[in-house]
Write an enzyme that holds these catalytic residues in place. Structure first.
Site, mmCIF file in Angstrom:
data_model
loop_
_atom_site.group_PDB
_atom_site.id
_atom_site.type_symbol
_atom_site.label_atom_id
_atom_site.label_comp_id
_atom_site.label_asym_id
_atom_site.label_seq_id
_atom_site.Cartn_x
_atom_site.Cartn_y
_atom_site.Cartn_z
ATOM 1 C CG HIS A 123 5.264 -60.923 86.807
ATOM 2 N ND1 HIS A 123 6.281 -60.054 87.088
ATOM 3 C CD2 HIS A 123 5.131 -61.703 87.904
ATOM 4 C CE1 HIS A 123 6.754 -60.302 88.309
ATOM 5 N NE2 HIS A 123 6.064 -61.302 88.827
ATOM 6 C CE LYS A 226 9.011 -67.180 88.680
ATOM 7 N NZ LYS A 226 8.531 -66.811 90.012
ATOM 8 C CB CYS A 364 4.118 -59.399 90.555
ATOM 9 S SG CYS A 364 5.129 -59.478 92.018
HETATM 10 N N1 C6P Z 1 6.608 -64.609 89.471
HETATM 11 C C1 C6P Z 1 5.213 -65.425 91.288
HETATM 12 O O1 C6P Z 1 5.008 -65.727 92.468
HETATM 13 P P1 C6P Z 1 11.901 -63.280 88.413
HETATM 14 O O2 C6P Z 1 11.458 -62.637 89.707
HETATM 15 O O3 C6P Z 1 12.756 -62.380 87.596
HETATM 16 O O4 C6P Z 1 12.484 -64.636 88.611
HETATM 17 O O5 C6P Z 1 10.565 -63.557 87.587
HETATM 18 C C2 C6P Z 1 9.653 -62.521 87.348
HETATM 19 C C3 C6P Z 1 8.441 -63.063 86.689
HETATM 20 C C4 C6P Z 1 8.183 -62.712 85.373
HETATM 21 N N2 C6P Z 1 7.147 -63.224 84.706
HETATM 22 C C5 C6P Z 1 6.301 -64.094 85.278
HETATM 23 C C6 C6P Z 1 5.171 -64.668 84.463
HETATM 24 C C7 C6P Z 1 6.496 -64.482 86.608
HETATM 25 O O6 C6P Z 1 5.676 -65.359 87.162
HETATM 26 C C8 C6P Z 1 7.578 -63.925 87.343
HETATM 27 C C9 C6P Z 1 7.762 -64.249 88.799
HETATM 28 C C10 C6P Z 1 6.603 -65.020 90.865
HETATM 29 O O7 C6P Z 1 4.311 -65.453 90.470
HETATM 30 C C11 C6P Z 1 7.180 -63.993 91.783
HETATM 31 S S1 C6P Z 1 6.303 -62.473 91.710
#
Ligand code: C6P
Length: 406
Positions: A123, A226, A364
């Site tokens: 990501h 999540k 992302c």
């Molecule tokens: N992925 C998705 O729709 P945050 O935004 O800090 O809670 O998490 C970031 C993040 C980091 N690593 C992985 C593997 C992720 O999946 C995510 C967040 C969401 O896939 C939003 S882009």
């Protein structure tokens, strides 16, 4: 406890509503999960009965808030089997946790020519913070390649590891494909060359058992939203000895021991990394979410979600014009795909008219989309409150999408 999905669905008020005239089918759980009533109640109860600043006051509410906040830390510790509660640093989520390690550990230890190893699956949150630290230190970013199924090529990973590798940062589960990476084995291989290991656990915590002592990683990052908890809260796990040796990330109240104009000293961990007033209410709600998952039984959840994935994959395999993106042997309940000749955004928009929420786009993970030579995918990500009937509805709606484009 046996698994009763109807009973579980009743715990999630948002699932009872209609969207565009249809009962909501929420299949965007990798973006964020919905919140059960126990989590919402924990949050409301905190603000109605306990709200106060922590670690500061001698008054009753402040002590109660502090106790509840620290109890939530212990719940997080137990959930990932960390050795001690002080190894859990509350923060905004995975993104902040990775930036904390990149800056407070990476920036202070890396030298020109040192290497940071990530993978093609990452990501943006586990790419860009490392690029930034490379610019700051002269370190070099290396990327372990993947195969067509979306699995890290372990022989290539092994080849990329050397005495120059100082940090390995890998996701436990890919958000775009659902691939579960062999993080224990990868950690062992990284440690053999003396590298520290950070695991991005954003997508793993809700779907696979996480045991940081067993994985033996040095850092593990996770997001509350999540795992059925509110947004704006998450945690970084770090081995106590490493956290203790690290410089602070941010500075201010809460993270100090003494302050004078000549020199200040820092609080012990975890407070050293929690500058300013923390997000107490959401941390308590995160504790409630993890307790709720533990009550349902993580094995029950994993088993049921796997059934959903198998069911959805079978339908996808038999769906003309559909290509699954991400076919790893070991996967969580994510089904990403493209439909021949139809842009994923069009698919997502039409599904929304049917009350079905999926995510479309690059998720992302732009370098990963480049690997699969697609601009975007449709991603249906399932949770334990989803049903086989909802998957049937998804494929029924996909047929409608195709008819509209015929
Ligand atoms: N992925 C998705 O729709 P945050 O935004 O800090 O809670 O998490 C970031 C993040 C980091 N690593 C992985 C593997 C992720 O999946 C995510 C967040 C969401 O896939 C939003 S882009």
């Amino acid at each position: 406890m046996s698994f009763n999905v109807d009973k579980i669905r009743a715990d999630f008020p948002i699932l009872q509503q209609q969207v565009n005239g249809k009962l909501l089918v929420y299949l965007d759980n990798a973006a964020t999960t919905q919140k059960p009533k126990v989590v919402l109640d924990a949050l409301i109860n905190y603000y109605q009965t306990t709200n106060s600043n922590v670690h500061r006051g001698v008054h009753t509410l402040s002590m109660q808030a502090t106790d509840a906040y620290e109890a939530a830390r212990t719940t997080c510790q137990k959930f990932i089997n960390a050795t001690e509660a002080r190894e859990i640093i509350f923060c905004r989520g995975t993104t902040e946790a990775i930036n904390l390690v990149a800056q407070a550990y990476g920036r202070n230890t890396l030298k020109t020519g040192d290497e940071i190893l990530i993978s093609q699956l990452e990501h943006h949150s586990n790419i860009v913070p490392w690029q930034l630290v490379c610019e700051q230190t002269g370190a070099i970013l290396k990327v372990a390649p993947i195969n067509e199924q979306g699995e890290i090529m372990m022989s290539e990973y092994q080849t990329l590891l050397s005495s120059k590798t100082k940090i390995v940062a890998i996701n436990h589960v890919s958000n775009s494909l659902g691939t579960i990476n062999p993080v224990k084995e990868m950690t062992m291989m990284a440690h053999a060359v003396g590298a520290k290991v950070l695991i991005d656990g954003a997508q793993a915590l809700a779907h696979v058992n996480v045991d940081v002592q067993d994985i033996n990683c040095d850092f593990y990052a996770a997001s509350g939203h999540k795992v059925y908890a509110p947004m704006g809260i998450g945690f970084l796990y770090g081995k106590a000895a490493i956290l203790e040796a690290m410089q602070p990330y941010q500075a201010g109240g809460e993270m100090i021991q003494t302050v004078s104009f000549l020199k200040s000293t820092y609080a012990p961990i975890p407070q050293k990394f929690e500058a300013g007033t923390p997000n107490v209410g959401d941390a308590i709600a995160l504790g409630a979410a993890l307790t709720y998952l533990t009550k349902i039984g993580r094995e029950n959840i994993h088993h049921y979600e796997h059934e959903l994935l198998d069911y959805a994959t079978q339908q996808a395999d038999n769906f003309p014009g559909l290509r699954i993106i991400g076919t790893a042997k070991d996967k969580i309940s994510i089904l990403a795909f493209v439909l021949d000749g139809i842009h994923p955004h069009d698919v997502g928009t039409i599904l929304d008219h049917e009350g079905i929420a999926v995510r479309t786009g690059h998720h992302c993970t732009m370098p990963l989309m480049e690997f699969f030579k697609v601009p975007a995918t449709v991603r249906a990500s399932m949770a334990f409150y989803n049903t086989k009937q909802e998957i049937d509805e998804l494929f029924c709606a996909l047929r409608k999408v195709q008819e509209m484009f015929e």
